[in-house]
Write an enzyme that holds these catalytic residues in place. Sequence first.
Site, PDB file in Angstrom:
ATOM      1  N   ARG A 178      -1.851   9.965  -9.755  1.00  0.00           N
ATOM      2  CA  ARG A 178      -2.750  10.058 -10.909  1.00  0.00           C
ATOM      3  C   ARG A 178      -2.653  11.489 -11.448  1.00  0.00           C
ATOM      4  O   ARG A 178      -3.081  12.426 -10.781  1.00  0.00           O
ATOM      5  CB  ARG A 178      -4.171   9.727 -10.468  1.00  0.00           C
ATOM      6  CG  ARG A 178      -5.215   9.819 -11.568  1.00  0.00           C
ATOM      7  CD  ARG A 178      -6.606   9.526 -11.017  1.00  0.00           C
ATOM      8  NE  ARG A 178      -7.627   9.643 -12.035  1.00  0.00           N
ATOM      9  CZ  ARG A 178      -8.173  10.791 -12.404  1.00  0.00           C
ATOM     10  NH1 ARG A 178      -7.807  11.911 -11.842  1.00  0.00           N
ATOM     11  NH2 ARG A 178      -9.099  10.803 -13.345  1.00  0.00           N
TER      12      ARG A 178
ATOM     13  N   LYS B 261      -6.319  20.021  -9.631  1.00  0.00           N
ATOM     14  CA  LYS B 261      -7.585  20.139  -8.909  1.00  0.00           C
ATOM     15  C   LYS B 261      -7.790  21.524  -8.301  1.00  0.00           C
ATOM     16  O   LYS B 261      -6.850  22.304  -8.170  1.00  0.00           O
ATOM     17  CB  LYS B 261      -7.679  19.055  -7.831  1.00  0.00           C
ATOM     18  CG  LYS B 261      -8.037  17.716  -8.470  1.00  0.00           C
ATOM     19  CD  LYS B 261      -8.470  16.685  -7.492  1.00  0.00           C
ATOM     20  CE  LYS B 261      -8.924  15.444  -8.276  1.00  0.00           C
ATOM     21  NZ  LYS B 261      -9.084  14.279  -7.431  1.00  0.00           N
TER      22      LYS B 261
HETATM   23  C1  7PJ Z   1      -9.779  11.044  -8.917  1.00  0.00           C
HETATM   24  C2  7PJ Z   1     -10.183   9.931  -9.640  1.00  0.00           C
HETATM   25  C3  7PJ Z   1      -8.994  10.864  -7.741  1.00  0.00           C
HETATM   26  C4  7PJ Z   1      -9.104   8.506  -8.164  1.00  0.00           C
HETATM   27  C5  7PJ Z   1     -10.952  11.692 -10.591  1.00  0.00           C
HETATM   28  C6  7PJ Z   1     -10.245  14.981 -11.573  1.00  0.00           C
HETATM   29  C7  7PJ Z   1     -11.527  14.374 -11.181  1.00  0.00           C
HETATM   30  N1  7PJ Z   1      -9.853   8.660  -9.260  1.00  0.00           N
HETATM   31  N2  7PJ Z   1     -10.927  10.348 -10.670  1.00  0.00           N
HETATM   32  N3  7PJ Z   1      -8.682   9.571  -7.416  1.00  0.00           N
HETATM   33  N4  7PJ Z   1     -10.254  12.147  -9.546  1.00  0.00           N
HETATM   34  N5  7PJ Z   1      -8.752   7.281  -7.763  1.00  0.00           N
HETATM   35  O1  7PJ Z   1      -9.312  14.347 -12.029  1.00  0.00           O
HETATM   36  O2  7PJ Z   1     -10.181  16.240 -11.421  1.00  0.00           O
HETATM   37  O3  7PJ Z   1      -8.615  11.797  -7.025  1.00  0.00           O
HETATM   38  S1  7PJ Z   1     -11.801  12.693 -11.733  1.00  0.00           S
END
Ligand code: 7PJ
Length: 279
Positions: free
Chosen positions: A256, A222
């Site tokens: 994640r 990020k």
């Molecule tokens: C997140 C997500 C996060 C959860 C994305 C990216 C953006 N879902 N989906 N938490 N980020 N739960 O991965 O840069 O931080 S999309």
Amino acid sequence: MSSTLLCGRFELDLERPLIMGIVNVTPDSFSDGNKHFSADQAIAHGRLLIEQGADILDIGGESTRPGADPVPADEELKRILPVIRGLHDAGVPLSIDTFKPEVMRGALEAGADMINDIYALRLPGALAAVADSRCCVCAMHMQGDPKTMQQAPRYENVMQDVEQFLHERIAALLEAGIDRRRIVLDPGFGFGKTPQQNYLLLRRLHELDGQGYPWLLGLSRKSMIGHIVDREPAQRVSGSVAAALAGLARGANILRVHDVAETADAVKVWRAIEHGDFL
Ligand code: 7PJ
């Protein structure tokens, strides 16, 4: 003592950190100007991530990056359904990164185990779409919406605001009849937050009252990592792993990530140090 997370067909042991591998199903642009997408490619990537140690796969058919354009529900379903079917028997729970109730329903019907919603099931119909299933739900904090959230994030007190928002969402989920063992929380790094606010939330994660629910953290590649290391997303792997371990040290349960192999090694070494866990 260790708790379990209900996740569709699976019950996940939360004693160890879990790695959620990201599977993006967004189209590639080819030289003919048409947008193509190969479900086969996403399925192959998902299988690779499982080999590398992913405990969960998070399948997303719409980019929610800052400034991204929306995708209609039928298009999103067209992208993800073949991938859900193709990975259904791969041995790990399948999470779907979506905020649209119609997509949630379609995904759950196709066999998805978890709904990961950046809007924390706030859209009309979202709670009803997940309530009558066994799926796990991730409720994430976001200020504003992806189109504009990074323009001027503003908080009275970011810790308190995130906490209060998540407490309200927990109440709404329980009210909808969702078992508490199906719920996961996420502070929502990068979703309407400055780098300072993101790092404050991570540094003080252990002080956030999550009411005993597991924490899922999305830090991978990020801009908050880029802010420190000044590198493009694909070169933010080490920085992301560092942030992930800091999250674990402060009580995170699910990471994640894009880079499953690198994160899995780091988590193993971290556990050997912190818990004397040599398998
Ligand atoms: C997140 C997500 C996060 C959860 C994305 C990216 C953006 N879902 N989906 N938490 N980020 N739960 O991965 O840069 O931080 S999309």
